[in-house]
Design an enzyme around this catalytic site. Structure first.
Site, mmCIF file in Angstrom:
data_model
loop_
_atom_site.group_PDB
_atom_site.id
_atom_site.type_symbol
_atom_site.label_atom_id
_atom_site.label_comp_id
_atom_site.label_asym_id
_atom_site.label_seq_id
_atom_site.Cartn_x
_atom_site.Cartn_y
_atom_site.Cartn_z
ATOM 1 N N PHE A 1 0.842 -1.199 0.000
ATOM 2 C CA PHE A 1 0.000 0.000 0.000
ATOM 3 C C PHE A 1 0.867 1.235 0.000
ATOM 4 O O PHE A 1 1.855 1.320 0.740
ATOM 5 C CB PHE A 1 -0.834 0.072 1.280
ATOM 6 N N ASP A 2 0.458 2.242 -0.749
ATOM 7 C CA ASP A 2 1.001 3.582 -0.568
ATOM 8 C C ASP A 2 0.350 4.124 0.706
ATOM 9 O O ASP A 2 -0.655 3.585 1.191
ATOM 10 C CB ASP A 2 0.637 4.432 -1.795
ATOM 11 N N GLY A 3 0.910 5.186 1.262
ATOM 12 C CA GLY A 3 0.376 5.722 2.515
ATOM 13 C C GLY A 3 -0.654 6.804 2.296
ATOM 14 O O GLY A 3 -1.862 6.587 2.454
ATOM 15 N N PHE B 1 -1.245 -0.841 -4.214
ATOM 16 C CA PHE B 1 -2.238 0.236 -4.300
ATOM 17 C C PHE B 1 -1.571 1.593 -4.186
ATOM 18 O O PHE B 1 -0.830 1.846 -3.226
ATOM 19 C CB PHE B 1 -3.246 0.123 -3.148
ATOM 20 N N ASP C 1 -2.327 6.063 -5.105
ATOM 21 C CA ASP C 1 -3.308 7.030 -5.611
ATOM 22 C C ASP C 1 -2.773 7.798 -6.809
ATOM 23 O O ASP C 1 -3.531 8.501 -7.481
ATOM 24 C CB ASP C 1 -3.717 8.020 -4.511
#
Lengths: 284, 335
Positions: free
Chosen positions: B177-179, B294, B296
């Site tokens: 995951f990105d943060g 993932f 954004d």
């Protein structure tokens, strides 16, 4: 039997006769506090079956638009009990008031209603009362549950939902439960109404085919409640073989049905033997 | 929902579930029964994420490994907790008309995928159905649907498949995951975009102890954590078949603490937190080999894909208005 002279009678050889109890179409709870003020004096408030009648009317309108001489139309008749003369005139007034296309008002009681269904060549009986539904199914008349929460059902599209768990059974696959007895009972029970169900499905299928995939005033849905995916597929193919291509299909395999039903918002729910939908909120 | 309605619907759910359980348990074919949605980690996938219609074999190989890893986790969970409903469940969620959708089931059968539940909406939006199936994560190639889902509070992402084939584990499910704007809200990203990095660092240091607001995928991480803890409880921490990674452009020294403290305040763990301080994510992801990553920002998605990582774009937050650090002009002719 009363016929409404203002409403054109349908061709009996082709019409799909649907019988619905008058207390499902109108709210007859005159003894209690009315939930909403009556539309006008002498006129009843709409009941849970009201959106169904409106949606059916729209299908008929669209069918006639395509072909002014169309004979394959829905023919909605009301079943009424003999012993409330006051409500009879209110029902007649209300039918006129709301412009409902109801061709006949048939009187019957609990004992003879199944013979009234047969003598009127009813292809589908609708009710909110599960006892009546089972009774009708047991005598070979397909019967379905009126589903709907007041105020939310659409009037623009008639939505018919079939519960497919018993439709998808097959004799010789590994997807049948080991318990032979339940399997046998279900099969026999389905066979009783099978030919009239096939008949009904074929007619709905024929009507459905007169419209395209998009913007159809009639939408057929299939749902399996506790069976694996292949039972759902078999049910879909069986309906297709009988002449109806369903638009939407849902395989729940044990996921809770009430949320999904609330989203699908069918007007009527056909579940043979009412095995899978006993607790469905028909009213709210 | 009022208490009574909650109790009523819980009772109905119990009944639906018991019927299905009885049915599946009595089947001759001994198929594993799908878990109770209330407890399961439900991943809804669109038809195109499951099967690429044009290059079925290649894409399936990529996607399939993900599914096999998921199935492997389930098998191990079932072995450790035979009566538990806390398992993965994959639901096919397609816009297709049922007659078209049926062909997808043939493919599911052909590849012997453990997908029992499906929803063919016949053209209607899947969003309401996602909630009805208690979806924890929705994956689709349709950005409009994914955005709608996120808007409705459902964790969702747009799937991208790289051209390169990379070997992935089929026994350990790895999720990266990105943060910011994925696990966390985009509040800090807004500061970077509007006020620059220095202000961002100052802000993060000052508010180190104030947890960030949650982002669209926080709940999915939470769901994964729930399953992980079941392995820890049985002394399987070293062998845990689920591993999670945080891959963030933040730097450990200046802005990392807030992120870790936020996770801790949520009671969530992440197995590896990787602070890149702005370095490209692609090479690191190539080493990790997650089954899905993932982020954004499309810039990072593209970078990840170039080196073979299956990526999913989360169209959320201020990052959508920027491309490679520059604000996307809405009206190009405006001076």
């Amino acid at each position: 039997m009363n016929t409404d002279d203002d409403v054109k009678q349908k061709d009996p050889s082709r019409a799909v006769v649907i019988a619905i109890s008058h207390d499902a179409v109108f709210d007859l709870k005159e003894e209690q506090e009315p939930k909403a003020p009556a539309a006008a004096s002498g006129v009843l408030n709409p009941g849970p079956g009201f959106p169904f009648v409106k949606a059916v009317q729209r299908v008929n309108e669209k069918l006639v638009e395509k072909n002014p001489n169309e004979t394959l139309l829905f023919d909605v008749i009301l079943l009424s009990s003999k012993d409330r003369p006051k409500s009879q005139s209110e029902v007649a007034n209300s039918i006129k008031h709301y412009g409902l296309e109801i061709t006949r008002l048939c009187f019957c009681n609990n004992e003879n209603f199944t013979s009234v269904l047969r003598s009127n060549k009813v292809k589908l009986f609708l009710s909110t009362n599960t006892d009546y539904i089972t009774k009708a199914q047991d005598t070979g008349v397909p019967a379905a549950l009126l589903y709907g929460q007041r105020g939310t059902a659409t009037l623009d599209q008639l939505r018919v939902l079939f519960i497919g768990d018993s439709l998808g059974f097959s004799e010789d696959t590994t997807d049948r439960p080991k318990d032979e007895d339940t399997g046998e009972d279900q099969l026999q029970s389905v066979q009783l109404t099978q030919s009239s169900l096939e008949d009904l499905v074929a007619l709905i299928g024929e009507m459905r085919r007169k419209f395209g995939r998009e913007n159809s005033p009639l939408c057929a849905c299939l749902m399996t409640v506790c069976s694996p995916r292949n039972v759902c597929v078999r049910a879909l193919k069986r309906l297709r073989a009988w002449g109806l291509e369903v638009d939407e299909a849902f395989c729940l395999a044990g996921a809770p049905q009430s949320r999904l039903l609330a989203h699908i918002q069918p007007h009527i729910l056909y579940d043979h033997g009412l095995q899978y939908t006993l607790d469905v909120p028909a009213l709210s | 929902m009022s208490d009574m309605k909650e109790a009523e619907s819980a009772g109905e759910e119990e009944k639906d579930w018991a019927e299905a359980k009885a049915f599946f348990d009595s089947l001759k074919s001994k198929k594993p029964r799908p878990p109770k949605p209330r407890y399961a980690v439900t991943i809804a996938v669109s038809s195109r994420t499951l099967f690429d219609m044009t290059s079925e074999r290649k894409i399936f190989k990529q996607q399939g490994l993900e599914k096999y890893a998921v199935m492997s986790v389930n098998a191990r969970l079932r072995a450790l907790y035979p009566d538990s409903e806390e398992l993965f469940d994959i639901v096919l969620m397609t816009n297709n008309h049922a007659q078209v959708g049926v062909r997808l089931i043939n493919s599911i059968n052909h590849y012997d995928l453990t997908i029992e539940r499906f929803c063919m909406t016949g053209g209607k939006s899947p969003i309401g159905y996602l909630k009805a199936y208690m979806t924890n994560l929705y994956l689709s190639k349709d950005s409009k649907k994914v955005q709608e889902a996120i808007g409705e509070g459902i964790a969702a992402a747009i799937m991208f498949t790289p051209d390169m084939e990379v070997e992935l584990s089929d026994t350990q499910l790895r999720v990266a995951f990105d943060g910011d704007a994925v696990l966390f809200s985009d509040e800090s990203e807004i500061i970077v975009k509007q006020h620059g990095l220095d202000t961002f660092f100052e802000h993060e240091k000052r508010f180190e102890n104030k947890p960030l607001a949650q982002g669209p995928l926080k709940c999915f991480l939470e769901a994964l954590g729930k399953l992980q803890r079941k392995f820890y409880a049985k002394n399987e921490r070293l062998n845990c078949p689920i591993r999670t990674y945080l891959v963030t452009a933040r730097s450990a020294a200046s802005s990392g603490a807030r992120v870790l403290k936020t996770l801790r305040s949520w009671g969530l763990e992440i197995d590896e937190a990787l602070f890149l301080a702005g370095a490209p994510k692609g090479p690191l992801l190539q080493k990790i080999r997650p089954h899905i990553f993932f982020d954004d920002q499309m810039f990072h998605i593209e970078g990840a894909m170039e080196l073979g990582t299956i990526s999913a774009h989360v169209p959320y937050g201020i990052g959508q208005k920027y491309n490679r650090g520059k604000l996307i002009e809405e009206n190009p002719q405006k001076q």
